[in-house]
Design an enzyme around this catalytic site. Structure first.
Site, mmCIF file in Angstrom:
data_model
loop_
_atom_site.group_PDB
_atom_site.id
_atom_site.type_symbol
_atom_site.label_atom_id
_atom_site.label_comp_id
_atom_site.label_asym_id
_atom_site.label_seq_id
_atom_site.Cartn_x
_atom_site.Cartn_y
_atom_site.Cartn_z
ATOM 1 N N LEU A 1 0.887 -1.102 -0.021
ATOM 2 C CA LEU A 1 0.047 -0.024 -0.056
ATOM 3 C C LEU A 1 1.156 1.316 -0.120
ATOM 4 O O LEU A 1 0.512 2.159 -0.760
ATOM 5 C CB LEU A 1 -0.989 0.037 1.126
ATOM 6 C CG LEU A 1 -1.906 -1.204 1.300
ATOM 7 C CD1 LEU A 1 -3.013 -0.920 2.315
ATOM 8 C CD2 LEU A 1 -2.435 -1.669 -0.017
ATOM 9 N N ASP B 1 13.331 1.869 12.391
ATOM 10 C CA ASP B 1 12.561 0.707 13.074
ATOM 11 C C ASP B 1 11.573 1.416 13.912
ATOM 12 O O ASP B 1 11.729 2.341 14.585
ATOM 13 C CB ASP B 1 13.482 -0.263 13.913
ATOM 14 C CG ASP B 1 12.600 -1.327 14.339
ATOM 15 O OD1 ASP B 1 11.542 -1.353 14.334
ATOM 16 O OD2 ASP B 1 13.501 -2.241 14.683
ATOM 17 N N LEU B 2 10.152 1.035 13.599
ATOM 18 C CA LEU B 2 9.072 1.460 14.349
ATOM 19 C C LEU B 2 9.085 1.512 15.866
ATOM 20 O O LEU B 2 8.693 2.128 16.680
ATOM 21 C CB LEU B 2 7.803 0.998 13.959
ATOM 22 C CG LEU B 2 7.197 1.396 12.482
ATOM 23 C CD1 LEU B 2 6.299 0.472 12.115
ATOM 24 C CD2 LEU B 2 6.849 2.998 12.486
ATOM 25 N N ILE C 1 3.726 -5.152 10.812
ATOM 26 C CA ILE C 1 3.749 -6.683 10.573
ATOM 27 C C ILE C 1 2.337 -6.887 10.095
ATOM 28 O O ILE C 1 1.405 -6.714 10.846
ATOM 29 C CB ILE C 1 4.378 -7.601 11.645
ATOM 30 C CG1 ILE C 1 6.066 -7.563 11.582
ATOM 31 C CG2 ILE C 1 4.122 -8.821 11.320
ATOM 32 C CD1 ILE C 1 6.533 -8.178 12.735
ATOM 33 N N TYR D 1 -3.006 -9.871 15.806
ATOM 34 C CA TYR D 1 -2.866 -8.644 15.027
ATOM 35 C C TYR D 1 -4.084 -7.486 14.910
ATOM 36 O O TYR D 1 -3.747 -6.279 15.045
ATOM 37 C CB TYR D 1 -2.626 -9.177 13.450
ATOM 38 C CG TYR D 1 -2.936 -8.348 12.309
ATOM 39 C CD1 TYR D 1 -1.665 -7.350 12.037
ATOM 40 C CD2 TYR D 1 -3.958 -8.502 11.475
ATOM 41 C CE1 TYR D 1 -1.965 -6.603 10.765
ATOM 42 C CE2 TYR D 1 -4.143 -7.329 10.485
ATOM 43 C CZ TYR D 1 -2.907 -6.496 10.258
ATOM 44 O OH TYR D 1 -3.249 -5.781 9.135
ATOM 45 N N SER E 1 -9.825 -5.500 2.548
ATOM 46 C CA SER E 1 -8.814 -6.162 1.852
ATOM 47 C C SER E 1 -8.325 -5.315 0.731
ATOM 48 O O SER E 1 -8.993 -5.122 -0.324
ATOM 49 C CB SER E 1 -9.312 -7.505 1.313
ATOM 50 O OG SER E 1 -10.304 -8.010 1.888
ATOM 51 N N CYS E 2 -7.393 -4.849 0.548
ATOM 52 C CA CYS E 2 -6.517 -4.269 -0.402
ATOM 53 C C CYS E 2 -5.695 -4.987 -1.218
ATOM 54 O O CYS E 2 -4.499 -4.584 -0.871
ATOM 55 C CB CYS E 2 -6.163 -2.592 -0.117
ATOM 56 S SG CYS E 2 -5.534 -1.567 -1.401
HETATM 57 N N1 LIG Z 1 -3.488 -4.700 2.526
HETATM 58 C C1 LIG Z 1 -4.368 -5.169 3.252
HETATM 59 O O1 LIG Z 1 -5.368 -5.569 2.484
HETATM 60 C C2 LIG Z 1 -4.777 -4.383 4.605
HETATM 61 C C3 LIG Z 1 -5.900 -4.433 5.357
HETATM 62 C C4 LIG Z 1 -6.088 -4.110 6.551
HETATM 63 C C5 LIG Z 1 -4.942 -3.380 6.825
HETATM 64 N N2 LIG Z 1 -3.879 -3.020 6.158
HETATM 65 C C6 LIG Z 1 -2.788 -2.372 6.829
HETATM 66 O O2 LIG Z 1 -2.240 -1.236 5.923
HETATM 67 C C7 LIG Z 1 -0.971 -1.031 6.311
HETATM 68 C C8 LIG Z 1 -0.007 -1.703 5.133
HETATM 69 O O3 LIG Z 1 -0.300 -2.742 4.813
HETATM 70 P P1 LIG Z 1 0.384 -3.506 3.481
HETATM 71 O O4 LIG Z 1 -0.504 -4.471 2.882
HETATM 72 O O5 LIG Z 1 1.077 -2.423 2.430
HETATM 73 O O6 LIG Z 1 1.416 -4.604 4.008
HETATM 74 P P2 LIG Z 1 3.076 -4.653 3.735
HETATM 75 O O7 LIG Z 1 3.315 -5.766 4.623
HETATM 76 O O8 LIG Z 1 3.270 -4.693 2.309
HETATM 77 O O9 LIG Z 1 3.710 -3.245 4.235
HETATM 78 C C9 LIG Z 1 4.053 -3.175 5.435
HETATM 79 C C10 LIG Z 1 5.394 -2.348 5.621
HETATM 80 O O10 LIG Z 1 5.784 -2.279 7.027
HETATM 81 C C11 LIG Z 1 7.100 -2.363 6.865
HETATM 82 N N3 LIG Z 1 7.470 -2.925 8.808
HETATM 83 C C12 LIG Z 1 7.355 -3.891 9.067
HETATM 84 N N4 LIG Z 1 8.110 -3.920 10.221
HETATM 85 C C13 LIG Z 1 8.550 -2.753 10.485
HETATM 86 C C14 LIG Z 1 9.517 -2.024 11.580
HETATM 87 N N5 LIG Z 1 9.628 -2.811 12.637
HETATM 88 N N6 LIG Z 1 9.755 -0.860 11.426
HETATM 89 C C15 LIG Z 1 9.416 -0.323 10.051
HETATM 90 N N7 LIG Z 1 8.766 -0.707 9.150
HETATM 91 C C16 LIG Z 1 8.290 -1.946 9.300
HETATM 92 C C17 LIG Z 1 7.369 -3.609 6.090
HETATM 93 O O11 LIG Z 1 8.776 -3.549 5.851
HETATM 94 C C18 LIG Z 1 6.547 -3.384 5.120
HETATM 95 O O12 LIG Z 1 7.364 -2.515 3.890
HETATM 96 C C19 LIG Z 1 -0.387 -2.181 7.243
HETATM 97 O O13 LIG Z 1 -0.569 -1.143 8.592
HETATM 98 C C20 LIG Z 1 -1.485 -3.028 7.613
HETATM 99 O O14 LIG Z 1 -1.919 -3.657 8.771
HETATM 100 C C21 LIG Z 1 -3.737 -3.658 5.104
#
Ligand SMILES: NC(=O)c1ccc[n+]([C@@H]2O[C@H](COP(=O)([O-])OP(=O)(O)OC[C@H]3O[C@@H](n4cnc5c(N)ncnc54)[C@H](O)[C@@H]3O)[C@@H](O)[C@H]2O)c1
Length: 275
Positions: free
Chosen positions: A13, A50-51, A73, A135, A164-165
């Site tokens: 995203l 790192d978050l 995560i 989570y 769900s994206c």
């Molecule tokens: N894709 C979906 O359908 C969906 C649905 C609900 C919520 N979300 C939320 O949207 C956000 C993005 O999701 P996504 O699908 O792009 O996931 P993704 O896993 O592709 O991206 C998450 C990013 O967070 C980074 N990350 C992980 N641990 C880290 C840390 N300790 N410090 C810094 N960065 C860290 C990862 O390296 C990754 O690039 C997330 O918060 C996720 O919970 C996504």
């Protein structure tokens, strides 16, 4: 807006959002835990952080107007694995945003904050939290954190409960899909709405089978354009009969609702590869 920060910028995203967000500000600071990002925009700076590292997040948010917090995560996992990035990471973002006087946090929450509600119940924005795992619990924590920082410290937050994206690959996604274009509109509205206070909105497209009610957040001006019904014929032909007693099929959280606590569920979503 002068400076906008995006976390999770290397993720699926985050990668979609970098271009559109770079056009909303003079300076876009993108961040993730990976070493580097490819093809930075002309006004984009990448900072690895790192978050879970409070001093790194304090430095990251210095001088910013808003933060779009998408880093995490993104799967069910043992509590200890999620504690740093998802729980403490959320605290670090909100605390740093407050300390540096940012106006707003735009946060990627999730349907998994309320994933144990049955799909036959159309849930609104005011239902009590009902997480389907650690989570989802981290998303509940961050939403409550956001409400508390608004009520006690006047820091605005918009929590986007994304369903769900991802490309549509299962029957659940016919209701839960958020298209990439609608994601961009959702985040744009969360940033440019003049008044947000503390708001929650579901991140979902205009699907015929949408299982949630966003009417309480109409003031944000998010009007999705896409509808997963275009995939229904193909997906339903591919999908076997559903078991109405399986929480993974009957609950909003999908497979996250049926797997044991702490065990990964993302692989069960059957998300097709990107085209
Ligand atoms: N894709 C979906 O359908 C969906 C649905 C609900 C919520 N979300 C939320 O949207 C956000 C993005 O999701 P996504 O699908 O792009 O996931 P993704 O896993 O592709 O991206 C998450 C990013 O967070 C980074 N990350 C992980 N641990 C880290 C840390 N300790 N410090 C810094 N960065 C860290 C990862 O390296 C990754 O690039 C997330 O918060 C996720 O919970 C996504």
């Amino acid at each position: 807006m002068k400076k906008l920060v995006l976390t999770g910028a290397a993720g699926r995203l985050g990668t979609i959002l970098r271009g559109p967000l770079s056009q909303m500000c003079e300076e876009l600071v993108t961040s993730d835990i990976v070493e580097s990002l490819a093809e930075l925009k002309s006004n984009e700076t990448y900072i690895r952080a790192d978050l879970a590292d409070k001093s790194a997040i304090m430095a990251l948010l210095e001088g910013a107007d808003m933060v779009v917090h998408f880093g995490a995560i993104v799967d069910e996992a043992p509590f200890e694995e999620l504690l740093g990035p998802n729980f403490i990471g959320a605290y670090n973002i909100w605390e740093a945003a407050y300390q540096h006087g940012l106006s707003r946090v735009v946060y990627a929450s999730s349907i998994h904050a309320v994933g144990m509600y049955p799909k036959t119940e159309c849930i609104g924005l005011d239902v009590p939290h009902r997480p389907d795992g650690f989570y989802g619990l981290a998303k509940c924590f961050a939403e409550d954190l956001g409400r508390m920082y608004w009520e006690k410290r006047g820091l605005e937050a918009v929590c986007l409960r994304i369903l769900s994206c991802a490309p549509v690959g299962n029957a659940r996604a016919l209701g839960s899909w958020l298209s990439d274009g609608d994601l961009v509109q959702l985040v744009t509205r969360a940033i440019d709405t003049p008044v947000a206070g503390f708001s929650i909105i579901y991140g979902v497209s205009d699907n015929d089978r949408c299982p949630v009610d966003n009417s309480g957040a109409a003031f944000l001006g998010y009007r999705p354009n896409d509808n997963a019904e275009q995939f229904a014929e193909r997906i339903l032909a591919e999908t076997g009969p559903h078991d109405p007693t399986d929480p993974g099929q009957m609950c909003h959280g999908g497979p996250f609702a049926s797997i044991p606590l702490g065990e990964g569920a993302k692989s069960l979503l059957n998300i097709p590869d990107e085209e």
